[in-house]
Design a protein around this motif. Structure first.
Motif, PDB file in Angstrom:
ATOM      1  N   LEU A  53      42.694  10.673 112.088  1.00 45.19           N
ATOM      2  CA  LEU A  53      42.499  11.430 110.853  1.00 45.19           C
ATOM      3  C   LEU A  53      43.628  12.422 110.634  1.00 45.19           C
ATOM      4  O   LEU A  53      44.092  12.616 109.507  1.00 45.19           O
ATOM      5  CB  LEU A  53      41.155  12.155 110.905  1.00 45.19           C
ATOM      6  N   ARG A  54      44.069  13.047 111.704  1.00 44.82           N
ATOM      7  CA  ARG A  54      45.200  13.978 111.596  1.00 44.82           C
ATOM      8  C   ARG A  54      46.472  13.226 111.191  1.00 44.82           C
ATOM      9  O   ARG A  54      47.234  13.686 110.341  1.00 44.82           O
ATOM     10  CB  ARG A  54      45.396  14.688 112.936  1.00 44.82           C
ATOM     11  N   ALA A  55      46.693  12.044 111.759  1.00 43.19           N
ATOM     12  CA  ALA A  55      47.874  11.245 111.413  1.00 43.19           C
ATOM     13  C   ALA A  55      47.845  10.840 109.947  1.00 43.19           C
ATOM     14  O   ALA A  55      48.865  10.932 109.237  1.00 43.19           O
ATOM     15  CB  ALA A  55      47.937  10.012 112.308  1.00 43.19           C
ATOM     16  N   PHE A  56      46.683  10.396 109.479  1.00 42.65           N
ATOM     17  CA  PHE A  56      46.573   9.967 108.081  1.00 42.65           C
ATOM     18  C   PHE A  56      46.807  11.146 107.137  1.00 42.65           C
ATOM     19  O   PHE A  56      47.507  11.007 106.130  1.00 42.65           O
ATOM     20  CB  PHE A  56      45.192   9.362 107.841  1.00 42.65           C
ATOM     21  N   ALA A  76      57.438  11.999 109.731  1.00 48.97           N
ATOM     22  CA  ALA A  76      56.912  10.681 110.073  1.00 48.97           C
ATOM     23  C   ALA A  76      56.852  10.451 111.577  1.00 48.97           C
ATOM     24  O   ALA A  76      55.988   9.728 112.065  1.00 48.97           O
ATOM     25  CB  ALA A  76      57.753   9.595 109.412  1.00 48.97           C
ATOM     26  N   GLU A  77      57.770  11.074 112.327  1.00 49.20           N
ATOM     27  CA  GLU A  77      57.735  10.909 113.780  1.00 49.20           C
ATOM     28  C   GLU A  77      56.460  11.513 114.354  1.00 49.20           C
ATOM     29  O   GLU A  77      55.860  10.968 115.291  1.00 49.20           O
ATOM     30  CB  GLU A  77      58.966  11.543 114.415  1.00 49.20           C
ATOM     31  N   VAL A  78      56.026  12.644 113.785  1.00 54.66           N
ATOM     32  CA  VAL A  78      54.766  13.259 114.210  1.00 54.66           C
ATOM     33  C   VAL A  78      53.601  12.326 113.864  1.00 54.66           C
ATOM     34  O   VAL A  78      52.673  12.141 114.668  1.00 54.66           O
ATOM     35  CB  VAL A  78      54.585  14.634 113.543  1.00 54.66           C
ATOM     36  N   PHE A 135      52.921   3.473 105.747  1.00 53.17           N
ATOM     37  CA  PHE A 135      53.744   4.321 104.889  1.00 53.17           C
ATOM     38  C   PHE A 135      54.712   5.206 105.684  1.00 53.17           C
ATOM     39  O   PHE A 135      55.392   6.049 105.104  1.00 53.17           O
ATOM     40  CB  PHE A 135      52.855   5.172 103.996  1.00 53.17           C
ATOM     41  N   SER A 136      54.754   4.988 107.004  1.00 51.56           N
ATOM     42  CA  SER A 136      55.705   5.718 107.844  1.00 51.56           C
ATOM     43  C   SER A 136      56.803   4.795 108.358  1.00 51.56           C
ATOM     44  O   SER A 136      57.461   5.089 109.362  1.00 51.56           O
ATOM     45  CB  SER A 136      54.983   6.367 109.039  1.00 51.56           C
ATOM     46  N   ASP A 137      56.988   3.671 107.699  1.00 55.18           N
ATOM     47  CA  ASP A 137      58.021   2.685 108.028  1.00 55.18           C
ATOM     48  C   ASP A 137      57.763   1.946 109.334  1.00 55.18           C
ATOM     49  O   ASP A 137      58.652   1.252 109.817  1.00 55.18           O
ATOM     50  CB  ASP A 137      59.412   3.328 108.081  1.00 55.18           C
ATOM     51  N   ARG A 141      61.885  15.758 104.395  1.00 57.23           N
ATOM     52  CA  ARG A 141      60.847  16.347 105.241  1.00 57.23           C
ATOM     53  C   ARG A 141      60.077  15.245 105.968  1.00 57.23           C
ATOM     54  O   ARG A 141      59.762  15.366 107.160  1.00 57.23           O
ATOM     55  CB  ARG A 141      59.901  17.171 104.371  1.00 57.23           C
ATOM     56  N   PHE A 142      59.780  14.167 105.246  1.00 56.69           N
ATOM     57  CA  PHE A 142      59.057  13.048 105.842  1.00 56.69           C
ATOM     58  C   PHE A 142      59.964  12.296 106.816  1.00 56.69           C
ATOM     59  O   PHE A 142      59.544  11.919 107.913  1.00 56.69           O
ATOM     60  CB  PHE A 142      58.535  12.134 104.742  1.00 56.69           C
TER      61      PHE A 142
END
Length: 890
Positions: A566-569, A578-580, A619-621, A800-801
């Motif tokens: 949930l935190r990742a989403f 995106a690395e996080v 969506f984070s490649d 930022r992403f």
């Protein structure tokens, strides 16, 4: 099943049926002529006694020696038995196959359809009704090819069980590809509302669907003289027609009574026909039955209670008779044309009523108290004969409530058996009947909970009512069962578009619990529903709270893993690094796989959580991991036989992975299949929003704007939007579509709405919600200053992403708004990022735009090649047009 019937019944029903018989003969000739021929569906409908059964018997006669014929028949007293008619229909094939042969022949469908057919043990979980239905379609399709030429006959379909009719409607859609002739007969106006809908679907697929007419006066006269002799005069024959209305069954019965009474077929006797006819149905038939004696009446009652496939020994036991006594009574009933002999496909001998009208009249003549008692005795007899609770449940449903705890447990067991074979409505009937008994106080809450679980797949609104009652009951659920009920209630509320109420239910229960795994599960469930809420009021505050809660978690158990997902989403949707996002996703896995208990078919958390996990990767490649997850979902659902909404959404996400990779042709095909699967579940459901949105985005990328608008119109893809978020962002996709269609003002309005929502969330993922770049391009001429501000902000968000796709797309937008060397520099940077990105379509698009801006044949040619490989027809056409003109290129 075959039966011996009075010859007159068949002959009467076939008078004036030349047209109908010709249709069947043509269909049979086509079927037998070529194993590759298309199948046919013929439907005969009409009032009781009009001759439907005799027509089916004529089909059997005509097909004899030319084709394999399997038949089945619905029964008024067995409509509640799931898969009853389809089991009858396939009995010849099932009896011929050993378990090993059936497993080998049905393949992957054996575990799914086998339990419904009674040839395999159910699995340990609730079966998906749509999956079972698909399994039956596949199983019968294989049997049709194996046993070509094959004829399937279904009589009295108005009394077929709902599960069979739903299968039959689905099977009818496949007949163009199958060498099988299906002939269905049913009455109008006697089916339940749900069954009527399925019969209408079957009728719509029929070629032809014929409503049978009554006999004309001339035909009635011909039948009368054929039965009584040519000396029957015209006034007498005319009165036979007037009394019976030309109904073939009533005509045959009346003429039989004329023969029995030695009535002279002349005008002087015609006045007695009306009184004589009364004994053929209703009270008159009952009086005739009672005239055969108490014992014969009792046996007829027992036969009516049992309904169809009446085993003589079971009927004797139910009637309280020895086999010898029952045999003598059966002989009297045969002579009175009430019962007849039947031989079943497995070779067993049985009894059947001569006509369903007789069966109905006998059943309704049984005094209410006696009928109820006999159903109770029948339930005991069925169970004692070795059949399970599900087989006895149709009788248990008829027993009057009497505070019987044992009956409650029998019905609960039957419900479990029904759920295991994919018949949730049958389970619901059993559990609702058990609730009326009533159950003991400490069992009531469990029963209500089971009812809520039974209806979750079919009726969220009903589920909500039962689960709330279960939670309010005293004594009530406790421990894990109570927490599970709250979680399921919240899921049903969300699916019923009542998200705020779902959150309140979770909060109320969490407040009752001390810190620990149960409370953590509820907190995670709340965050999950908030995370998919499109109109969340305090999104930044929720994100901070979730980040604080998940920051120290290691993923040691499933509640912690859920919170990490949930935190990742949340971080992904807000456009955090995106690395996080990927690191959080990875921490939620065990050895790079889903943890036990968090699989796609595990019921504790549901589909939504894993869709969030896959979307965070998507969506984070990290398209490789997203594709692996969603492909696993499709495989898991297909293996488990879940071919309803779960499989539809799994296909949608697999399709959108293709879209992100630039495999646009594959994406379109998979997404259209997703919508086809979703359409079978219902219309206007949440799953349609995601699948339609993804398909529209894909079609726009392909340059097929008209097709995208058609999908948008078909699925009402526009305001008002659902309360849950749509992936990708619905406002952004609709705005992009409208601008591409030349409706720029409307498109800008949609994109502004997306901007407002992103501001409320405190950030956005520029790939999941690409409104900023599209809005900047749309405003480039009218408001260039704001367009540049939007593009610059999009670049900040993208940096930022931090993904190659996000940064490359932001640079491409900035480049499109600039001119001269500044534009070319930005395009060159964008090419570098998008070449490193896994998204081939975006790479193709920037190559084409860069080639046009730089007037470079090499870049345009490379862009054209990439566009063609992606299936981006519109982009390829644009590149080809510029190359063909050649003006200013170098």
């Amino acid at each position: 099943m075959t039966q011996s019937r009075p010859d007159g019944a068949a002959s009467a029903a076939l008078w004036e049926r030349d047209k109908e018989i010709a249709v069947v003969e043509r269909a049979l000739a086509e079927l037998c002529g070529d194993a590759a021929s298309s199948g046919s569906l013929v439907v005969f409908r009409g009032e009781a006694g009009i001759g439907k059964t005799a027509l089916l018997e004529e089909v059997r006669r005509v097909a004899a020696g030319r084709a394999m014929v399997w038949s089945a028949r619905g029964g008024e007293t067995v409509t509640s038995v799931p898969f009853n008619v389809v089991r009858q229909l396939l009995q010849p094939a099932l009896l011929a196959l050993s378990q090993e042969e059936a497993r080998e022949y049905f393949g992957d469908w054996y575990e799914i359809a086998g339990p419904a057919l009674g040839i395999a043990e159910p699995g340990g979980r609730q079966a998906d009704p749509q999956g079972v239905r698909d399994g039956l379609v596949a199983a019968v399709s294989r049997l049709a090819r194996l046993h070509w030429p094959l004829v399937l006959l279904v009589d009295d379909a108005q009394w077929a069980d709902e599960e069979t009719l739903h299968w039959l409607a689905a099977f009818a859609e496949r007949l163009d590809d199958l060498p099988v002739l299906v002939v269905v007969a049913h009455r109008d106006g006697e089916a339940t509302a749900a069954s009527t809908g399925h019969l209408e679907a079957v009728g719509a697929a029929a070629r032809p669907r014929t409503t049978l007419s009554a006999l004309t006066p001339d035909a009635t006269a011909g039948l009368t003289r054929a039965t009584l002799g040519e000396h029957a005069d015209a006034p007498f024959c005319r009165e036979v027609w007037a009394v019976t209305g030309g109904n073939p069954y009533e005509t045959v019965e009346l003429l039989a009574k004329v023969q029995d009474s030695d009535l002279e077929p002349a005008e002087g006797s015609a006045g007695e026909l009306r009184a004589l006819n009364k004994s053929a149905r209703g009270r008159g038939l009952v009086d005739r039955l009672e005239g055969l004696g108490t014992d014969a009446t009792r046996l007829a009652w027992a036969a009516a209670i049992l309904g169809t496939r009446i085993a003589p020994e079971l009927a004797a036991r139910l009637a309280g008779m020895t086999p010898g006594e029952a045999g003598r009574c059966a002989e009297r009933l045969r002579g009175a044309r009430i019962l007849t002999d039947a031989t079943y496909e497995d070779g067993a001998a049985g009894l059947e009523f001569v006509h369903p009208l007789i069966a109905s009249a006998v059943y309704r003549s049984i005094p209410a108290a006696t009928r109820t008692a006999m159903h109770g005795q029948a339930a005991w007899a069925v169970t004692a004969s070795g059949h399970g609770a599900a087989a006895a449940s149709r009788h248990l449903l008829q027993v009057h409530p009497d505070d019987d705890p044992e009956l409650v447990e029998q019905l609960r067991t039957a419900a479990g058996e029904h759920l295991a074979v994919g018949a949730p409505e049958a389970a619901r009937r059993c559990l609702e009947r058990a609730l009326q008994e009533p159950p003991l106080p400490d069992v009531r809450s469990e029963l209500l909970y089971e009812l809520g679980c039974a209806t979750l797949l079919t009726s969220p609104a009903v589920t909500i009512g039962y689960l709330r009652q279960a939670l309010d009951a005293k004594p009530g659920l406790d421990g894990d069962a109570r927490v599970d009920a709250v979680c399921r209630l919240s899921q049903a509320l969300v699916h019923n578009n009542q998200l705020e109420e779902a959150l309140r239910e979770i909060d109320a229960e969490a407040a009752r619990l001390d810190p620990g795994p149960a409370r953590l599960r509820l907190q995670a469930m709340r965050y999950m529903w908030e995370g998919i809420h499109a109109g969340e009021e305090d999104s930044p505050g929720r994100s901070r709270s979730l980040a604080a809660l998940a920051g120290s978690l290691t993923g040691r158990d499933n509640p912690e893993r859920v919170l990490l997902v949930l935190r990742a989403f949340d971080a992904m949707t807000r456009g955090e690094n995106a690395e996080v996002v990927v690191e959080l996703c990875d921490r939620s896995l065990v050895n790079e796989r889903l943890a036990p208990g968090l699989g796609w078919t595990d019921p504790e958390w549901g589909f939504e959580l894993l869709a969030m996990l896959g979307s965070a990767y998507l969506f984070s490649d990290r398209l490789d991991r997203a594709e692996s997850l969603f492909t696993e979902a499709v495989r898991a659902y297909e293996t488990a036989g879940w071919s309803g909404g779960h499989l539809a959404l799994a296909h949608a996400f697999v399709g959108y992975v293709h879209r992100r990779r630039g495999r646009l042709t594959d994406a379109e095909a998979v997404l259209r299949e997703s919508l086809r699967l979703a359409d079978r579940v219902g219309r206007g459901l949440p799953m349609h929003w995601d699948a339609a949105c993804m398909l529209i985005d894909t079609l726009v990328a392909r340059g097929r704007i008209g097709e995208a608008m058609e999908i948008a119109d078909r699925y009402s893809f526009g305001p008002p939007y659902p309360s849950t978020i749509v992936l990708p962002d619905a406002h952004s996709v609709r705005g992009r579509l409208l601008v591409a269609a030349g409706r720029t003002e409307e498109g800008v309005s949609e994109l502004e709405a997306a901007a407002k929502a992103a501001t409320a969330r405190g950030g956005h993922n520029t790939i999941m919600a690409p409104w900023a770049c599209d809005l900047a391009r749309a405003l480039a001429t009218e408001d260039p200053e704001r367009a540049r501000e939007l593009a610059a902000d999009a670049r900040l968000q993208a940096e930022r992403f931090g993904t190659d796709t996000a940064i490359g797309e932001a640079l491409r937008c900035e480049a499109a708004l600039e001119t001269g060397q500044r534009s070319l520099t930005l395009y060159a940077k964008s090419v570098t990022y998008l070449e490193a990105s896994p998204c081939a379509y975006e790479h193709a698009a920037v190559r084409v735009e860069y080639g046009i801006a730089a007037r470079s044949v090499a870049e345009l040619t490379r862009g054209l090649t990439l566009a063609r490989s992606c299936g981006a027809d519109g982009l390829a056409a644009r590149a080809r047009e510029v190359l063909d003109t050649g003006r200013g290129l170098r």
